[in-house]
Design an enzyme around this catalytic site. Structure first.
Site, PDB file in Angstrom:
ATOM      1  N   ASP A  26       0.847  -1.186   0.000  1.00  0.00           N
ATOM      2  CA  ASP A  26       0.000   0.000   0.000  1.00  0.00           C
ATOM      3  C   ASP A  26       0.887   1.242   0.000  1.00  0.00           C
ATOM      4  OD1 ASP A  26      -1.699   2.078   0.565  1.00  0.00           O
ATOM      5  OD2 ASP A  26      -2.244   1.368   2.575  1.00  0.00           O
ATOM      6  N   ASN A  28      -0.051   4.430  -0.669  1.00  0.00           N
ATOM      7  CA  ASN A  28      -0.612   5.737  -0.287  1.00  0.00           C
ATOM      8  C   ASN A  28      -1.299   5.745   1.080  1.00  0.00           C
ATOM      9  OD1 ASN A  28      -2.895   4.323  -0.847  1.00  0.00           O
ATOM     10  ND2 ASN A  28      -3.746   5.760  -2.347  1.00  0.00           N
ATOM     11  N   ASP A  30      -3.809   3.975   2.540  1.00  0.00           N
ATOM     12  CA  ASP A  30      -5.259   3.859   2.776  1.00  0.00           C
ATOM     13  C   ASP A  30      -5.673   2.432   3.156  1.00  0.00           C
ATOM     14  OD1 ASP A  30      -4.942   2.548   0.400  1.00  0.00           O
ATOM     15  OD2 ASP A  30      -6.393   3.724  -0.739  1.00  0.00           O
ATOM     16  N   ASP A  34      -1.670  -0.868  -3.979  1.00  0.00           N
ATOM     17  CA  ASP A  34      -1.881  -0.053  -5.187  1.00  0.00           C
ATOM     18  C   ASP A  34      -0.694  -0.156  -6.134  1.00  0.00           C
ATOM     19  OD1 ASP A  34       0.040   1.736  -4.032  1.00  0.00           O
ATOM     20  OD2 ASP A  34      -1.575   2.457  -2.735  1.00  0.00           O
ATOM     21  N   ASP A 103      -4.270 -10.158 -16.120  1.00  0.00           N
ATOM     22  CA  ASP A 103      -5.426 -11.030 -16.069  1.00  0.00           C
ATOM     23  C   ASP A 103      -6.444 -10.487 -17.069  1.00  0.00           C
ATOM     24  OD1 ASP A 103      -7.163 -13.025 -14.859  1.00  0.00           O
ATOM     25  OD2 ASP A 103      -5.968 -12.713 -13.045  1.00  0.00           O
ATOM     26  N   GLU A 273      -6.998 -20.302 -17.679  1.00  0.00           N
ATOM     27  CA  GLU A 273      -7.528 -20.959 -16.479  1.00  0.00           C
ATOM     28  C   GLU A 273      -8.639 -21.884 -16.960  1.00  0.00           C
ATOM     29  OE1 GLU A 273      -9.510 -19.979 -12.130  1.00  0.00           O
ATOM     30  OE2 GLU A 273     -10.295 -19.037 -13.915  1.00  0.00           O
ATOM     31  N   HIS A 335      -4.802 -17.134  -5.741  1.00  0.00           N
ATOM     32  CA  HIS A 335      -5.695 -16.300  -4.941  1.00  0.00           C
ATOM     33  C   HIS A 335      -7.043 -16.964  -4.652  1.00  0.00           C
ATOM     34  CE1 HIS A 335      -6.684 -15.918  -9.091  1.00  0.00           C
ATOM     35  NE2 HIS A 335      -7.847 -15.387  -8.769  1.00  0.00           N
ATOM     36  N   ASP A 336      -7.231 -18.202  -5.090  1.00  0.00           N
ATOM     37  CA  ASP A 336      -8.496 -18.904  -4.854  1.00  0.00           C
ATOM     38  C   ASP A 336      -8.340 -20.093  -3.906  1.00  0.00           C
ATOM     39  OD1 ASP A 336      -9.847 -17.266  -6.697  1.00  0.00           O
ATOM     40  OD2 ASP A 336      -9.357 -18.585  -8.372  1.00  0.00           O
TER      41      ASP A 336
END
Ligand code: NOJ
Length: 565
Positions: A26, A28, A30, A34, A103, A273, A335-336
């Site tokens: 991150d 910035n 928040d 990013d 992706d 995929e 990520h799954d």
């Protein structure tokens, strides 16, 4: 026949690092990762030894499926940055002599995409036919058009009262499927890919590619005796998936995708995929004469036990179905899915052995961010989950959700494998740069063990998992046999029980380069006489390896070594 290793396309010899943009760094302050944050960490990826970066989506999106629900394919989600940041990212990656793979979600958009907003307005709308709309079943149309299931369970048809029709969504209800039988949709999606190719991206990971086309006559999926979907067969809830997944028209469309990427130099690349048997996923790659996409994920790894027998079978099948000129892929985390080290019961020795296998067998390895430092699955309760998939299951009793989570390899609440990258032992594992407001916390909690498991720590310890990855990644660059060589597996019985061995070889400057790998898939130390004379260890999964004496190799429990003459 001698192979010119320099003429082999880059993607065949590369190593891929997957970044989940929301969770990497991150920049910035928040609480959300990013693009500027990622740019500031590119040197880490380069230093680790990876050559290509695949980004989970950072396009503009309502983020109900964290970017896999796109609202604008030609823009960047404001929380991640701007289009200018994306261009800078591409440039900075190339400046470091690495490649970038984006992706691409062709199958569906967000229901907030302007096309769908138009499409659902009325039946006459010019965008109506960009999605898949059908009348419900007669007599009163209040039942779905047929028995097709979404990949997340339950009917994939959703009723829209304003036009009294149903739309099809292969994944979640807010991700309506595009109608690939409409030529205008095909053209537009190819144009979008062109938009990013023109910006210099080196390739695409194609999301649920097998779902692009469905049966043109909307026939029911036939009965199948199968309750839950698996990576090699998506049939479930007693229905097959032949009308909805891996349709021949989808396979045919891969030729168009290939024609598009082939227009570009240097070579661009695609990985799909896809789910199904080896035979059905190989079909996406076409034939050498009529190629489809370059490669597909081989998810069989997720169904295979961590054992000599399991990994031998994986290798044999991979070589059988993806012989040269096909290139296999190797993936153990994404990520799954539940993080690999958690599957391996947090045994670092096993995680390192897994890494050695992945980086020394023939194929393209995909490493999920944090896997290289041993990041674990974080337990995030369903009630607190951010993953849009969870909402679908909240109506079920807790014990049932827990059971489904286990049976699907963590695919119901995916938050646990998406937690912030652990950079250091400082606050929030160093994920947030420059916190101006101390009430800001990362979008998902960091693993409580972050003080022990983080980039800084792992770099300090020469026996760490990161150093193991690093050594192997560098070795692949130094010895082309490992990246692109042929593969010969030692037949069972030649090496001691539970030792998996193979030879990689290629011709370099007129001489054969031969590399051998021996992996001890057991908790017992094992000593055996080396099948080659005077081997030298090039790499071991542990610095505590036993030196080779008189051609005798000793492997400590769960140790792997790479040797040459
Ligand atoms: C597969 C992706 O890997 C997953 O994260 C996403 O939710 C679905 N496709 C839908 O796009």
């Amino acid at each position: 026949m001698a192979v010119n290793i320099y003429s082999i396309p880059w993607w065949k010899k590369t190593t891929v690092y997957q970044i989940y943009p929301r969770s990497f760094y991150d920049g910035n302050g928040d609480g959300i990762g990013d693009l500027p944050g990622i740019i500031s960490k590119l040197d880490y990826i380069k230093e680790s030894g990876f050559e290509t970066i695949w980004f989970s989506p950072f396009y503009d999106s309502p983020q109900r499926d964290f970017g896999y629900d796109i609202r604008d394919y030609r823009n960047v989600a404001p929380e991640y940055g701007t289009l200018h940041d994306a261009e800078k990212l591409i440039e900075e990656i190339h400046n470091r002599d690495m490649k970038i793979v984006m992706d691409m979600i062709l199958n569906h958009t967000s229901d907030e995409h302007p096309w769908f907003v138009e499409s659902r307005k009325n039946r006459e709308n010019p965008k109506r036919d960009w999605y898949i709309w059908r009348d419900g079943k007669k007599p009163n149309g209040k039942a779905p058009p047929n028995n097709w299931l979404s990949q997340t369970g339950g009917s994939g048809w959703h009723y829209d009262p304003s036009t009294d029709q149903w739309y099809w969504a292969a994944f979640l209800p807010f991700q309506p499927d595009l109608n690939f039988r409409n030529p205008a949709v095909q053209e537009e999606m190819l144009e979008i890919m062109r938009f990013w190719l023109d910006k210099g991206v080196d390739g695409f990971r194609l999301d649920i590619l097998g779902s692009l086309f469905e049966d043109a006559d909307f026939r029911d999926n036939p009965f199948k005796f199968k309750l839950l979907p698996s990576d090699s067969d998506q049939g479930m809830l007693f229905r097959s998936s032949e009308m909805t997944i891996n349709h021949p028209d989808t396979i045919a469309f891969t030729k168009r995708l290939r024609e598009l990427t082939d227009e570009y130099t240097p070579t661009r690349f695609m990985v799909g995929e896809v789910f199904g048997s080896y035979q059905s996923i190989r079909a996406f790659c076409g034939t050498p004469e009529a190629p489809g996409i370059h490669s597909v994920f081989q998810f069989k790894t997720f169904e295979t036990p961590f054992s000599y027998e399991g990994f031998l079978r994986l290798l044999q099948e991979s070589e059988r179905w993806f012989p040269d000129p096909y290139m296999p892929t190797w993936v153990f985390s994404n990520h799954d899915r539940t993080r690999r080290i958690t599957i391996l019961k947090n045994d670092v020795r096993k995680a390192k052995l897994n890494a050695m296998f992945q980086l020394t067998v023939r194929g393209i390895p995909y490493i999920y961010y944090g896997e290289e430092i041993g990041m674990r699955q974080v337990d995030i309760p369903f009630e607190k989950a951010q993953d849009g998939l969870v909402s679908k299951f909240l109506k079920y009793p807790k014990w049932m959700i827990a059971l489904l989570q286990k049976l699907t390899g963590g695919a119901i609440n995916r938050d646990g494998c998406r937690t912030p990258m652990q950079w250091s032992s400082s606050l929030n594992a160093g994920f947030i740069n420059n916190i101006k407001n101390p009430t800001i916390t990362p979008w998902l909690p960091v693993d409580l063990e972050y003080k022990k498991i983080n980039v800084e720590e792992t770099k300090r310890d020469p026996d760490s998992i990161w150093h193991c990855y690093h050594r192997l990644l560098e070795l692949r660059k130094k010895y082309p046999a490992l990246a692109i060589g042929t593969m010969n597996i030692f037949a069972p019985g030649i090496l001691p029980k539970n030792v998996l061995g193979y030879k990689r070889s290629t011709i370099v400057n007129g001489k054969e380069q031969k590399i051998y790998v021996f992996l001890n898939f057991s908790k017992k130390e094992v000593t055996f006489s080396s099948p080659i004379h005077t081997p030298k260890i090039l790499s071991s999964t542990t610095v505590l390896t036993v030196p080779i004496k008189k051609d005798e190799i000793t492997l400590t429990p769960w140790e792997g070594i790479v040797v040459h003459k």
